[in-house]
Design a protein around this motif. Structure first.
Motif, short mmCIF file in Angstrom:
data_model
loop_
_atom_site.label_atom_id
_atom_site.label_comp_id
_atom_site.label_asym_id
_atom_site.label_seq_id
_atom_site.Cartn_x
_atom_site.Cartn_y
_atom_site.Cartn_z
N UNK A 1 123.64 -4.33 -39.44
CA UNK A 1 123.28 -4.05 -38.05
C UNK A 1 124.41 -4.40 -37.08
N UNK A 2 125.29 -5.25 -37.50
CA UNK A 2 126.40 -5.64 -36.62
C UNK A 2 127.57 -4.66 -36.69
N UNK A 3 127.52 -3.74 -37.65
CA UNK A 3 128.60 -2.76 -37.81
C UNK A 3 128.47 -1.63 -36.79
N UNK A 4 129.58 -0.95 -36.54
CA UNK A 4 129.49 0.27 -35.71
C UNK A 4 129.08 1.45 -36.60
N UNK A 5 128.89 2.62 -35.97
CA UNK A 5 128.37 3.78 -36.72
C UNK A 5 129.31 4.20 -37.83
N UNK A 6 130.60 4.20 -37.57
CA UNK A 6 131.56 4.62 -38.59
C UNK A 6 131.53 3.68 -39.80
N UNK A 7 131.45 2.37 -39.52
CA UNK A 7 131.40 1.39 -40.60
C UNK A 7 130.09 1.51 -41.40
N UNK B 1 128.41 4.26 -41.84
CA UNK B 1 128.52 5.46 -42.68
C UNK B 1 129.38 5.19 -43.91
N UNK B 2 130.48 4.45 -43.73
CA UNK B 2 131.34 4.12 -44.88
C UNK B 2 130.60 3.26 -45.89
N UNK B 3 129.80 2.35 -45.37
CA UNK B 3 129.01 1.48 -46.24
C UNK B 3 128.01 2.29 -47.07
N UNK B 4 127.33 3.23 -46.40
CA UNK B 4 126.35 4.06 -47.11
C UNK B 4 127.04 4.94 -48.14
N UNK B 5 128.19 5.52 -47.76
CA UNK B 5 128.92 6.37 -48.71
C UNK B 5 129.29 5.58 -49.96
N UNK B 6 129.71 4.32 -49.76
CA UNK B 6 130.11 3.49 -50.91
C UNK B 6 128.91 3.19 -51.80
#
Length: 454
Positions: free
Chosen positions: A18-24, A26-31
């Protein structure tokens, strides 16, 4: 990892996520997706479908669903019915939606019927009819055979067709079965009109006669015209008969006594049509409920009072050209509100309250194209080769039907429209019976009828 440790780890990861921005994010979900196996991907797919593909029509209150559906065109509504059973149920339960669809297309609406499925069927039947009209599949033909000489006069009412012939007879036919119900000996008939008990005929011998169907007896004769009688109309309640003649006059008669009550003069051509009709509107010269007499010749339509005073004056004369350069066709129509007549230029509609021309429909070939009947939604036209259905909202021909080489008549008495209620809008049930009838050179009667709706 045990349950307690997993829940602690999940809470920590969630807080970090929740502390990440939208781009981060998305990268997390992709991983995470790249690390997932088939079981996890299937779980993810099912979860996303529930979240992203929400059935708004099922979730909305019915009032809001109905409001949204009213913005869809008819074809989209039908497509929506195929989405699922729930959508079909919702759409088929909205009376207002289908009433609105039918009303926009010009169909006749009975507000007392609140069954949505009824209006959906009306629309589907009407759409099928319009497709059939376009594809020349809406009608079928038949013939009535029985006269031995030319048929001069036709009149249709309630499924029955009366024919008057040069063989000195008149016949009454059941259009549905093609059977002759009555056949009586008469004079030569230039025009006919009938009811269940009697037949009134106007003749080339300058007389009018009233006949009894069941016996064939002549029960009244009207003498006074000095030319052929081309048109008659009558009203039992008023005990009046009116007639138009080649002697340029219009006469009013006592229907029961046969005596002439009045003669209207002023026409300078053959009077080919008279109409006795109750007015439904008010103007400076008539009130609603007043009976009005209309007469037409080659150039003019005259409106007369129905009083019995001698030498009564014409209330109004209507024409489409002051110099008589434009002829009227012998197809006058009056429904109590509007007068309609076709000319060499096109179809004219007058407002009976103001006597102003409301509408002129320019025809592509007005010299050959003639008006049969005029409604609120459709008009029926014909020429030497085809019967045409015109959509009056667009003034475009919706369909046509081929006609055989019928017998021509300058007075317009040897061809007529049959059932005309459908011209005010198809309602799912009035597209049946006779559409058009005309006399043929071989003395038969050619009929065009609605084909049974599939």
């Amino acid at each position: 990892m045990d349950k307690t440790s997993f829940e602690g780890w999940l809470e920590s990861v969630s807080t970090t996520f929740l502390s990440l921005n939208d781009q981060q994010r998305n990268q997390c979900l992709d991983h995470l997706i790249s690390l997932s196996g088939a079981v996890q991907l299937r779980h993810l797919s099912n979860g996303l479908e529930t979240l992203l593909k929400r059935d708004f029509l099922r979730l909305l209150p019915l009032e809001l669903a109905f409001y949204l559906l009213r913005w869809l065109d008819p074809q989209s509504l039908l497509t929506c019915c195929l989405v699922c059973k729930q959508w079909n149920k919702v759409i088929n339960s909205c009376t207002e939606v289908w009433q609105s669809v039918c009303q926009e297309l010009g169909w006749k609406i009975d507000e007392s019927i609140q069954d949505a499925s009824h209006w959906k069927v009306v629309y589907l039947k009407a759409r099928l009819r319009m497709t059939q009209l376009k594809d020349q599949e809406a009608f079928e033909t038949s013939s009535l055979i029985g006269h031995s000489a030319r048929v001069y006069a036709l009149y249709y009412k309630d499924g029955l067709l009366c024919t008057g012939s040069d063989d000195l007879s008149a016949k009454l036919w059941d259009v549905r079965t093609g059977q002759c119900i009555y056949g009586i000996q008469t004079h030569t008939c230039a025009t006919v009109k009938f009811d269940e008990q009697k037949l009134v005929t106007g003749s080339f011998d300058n007389t009018i006669a009233c006949w009894e169907w069941c016996t064939g007896a002549r029960i009244q004769q009207f003498r006074g015209h000095t030319g052929a009688v081309f048109s008659v109309d009558y009203n039992d309640e008023l005990d009046l008969l009116v007639s138009g003649s080649a002697d340029f006059s219009v006469k009013v008669w006592s229907l029961s006594a046969g005596s002439c009550l009045n003669t209207m003069t002023g026409h300078t051509e053959w009077v080919t049509k008279v109409i006795l009709q109750k007015s439904e509107v008010e103007s400076v010269v008539h009130s609603p409920g007043d009976y009005i007499l209309l007469s037409a010749d080659k150039y003019e339509i005259k409106v007369w009072p129905l009083g019995r005073e001698i030498n009564c004056k014409c209330l109004k004369t209507l024409s489409v050209s002051e110099d008589r350069s434009i002829s009227l066709q012998p197809r006058l129509q009056f429904d109590g509100r509007y007068i309609v007549c076709s000319s060499d230029l096109g179809v004219y509609q007058w407002d009976f309250a103001s006597f102003e021309i409301l509408r002129v429909i320019k025809l592509q070939d007005p010299a050959n194209l003639s008006l049969l009947s005029f409604g609120k939604v459709f008009a029926l036209l014909f020429d030497n080769h085809f019967l045409y259905v015109m959509d009056l909202r667009t003034e475009v021909i919706s369909g046509r039907w081929p006609l055989p080489p019928y017998r021509k008549s300058k007075r317009g008495s040897s061809f007529l429209a049959g059932v005309t209620s459908w011209l005010n809008g198809l309602d799912g049930g009035n597209d049946s019976g006779l559409v058009f009838a005309t006399s043929m050179p071989d003395h038969s009667i050619h009929l065009v009828l609605w084909k049974e709706n599939g």
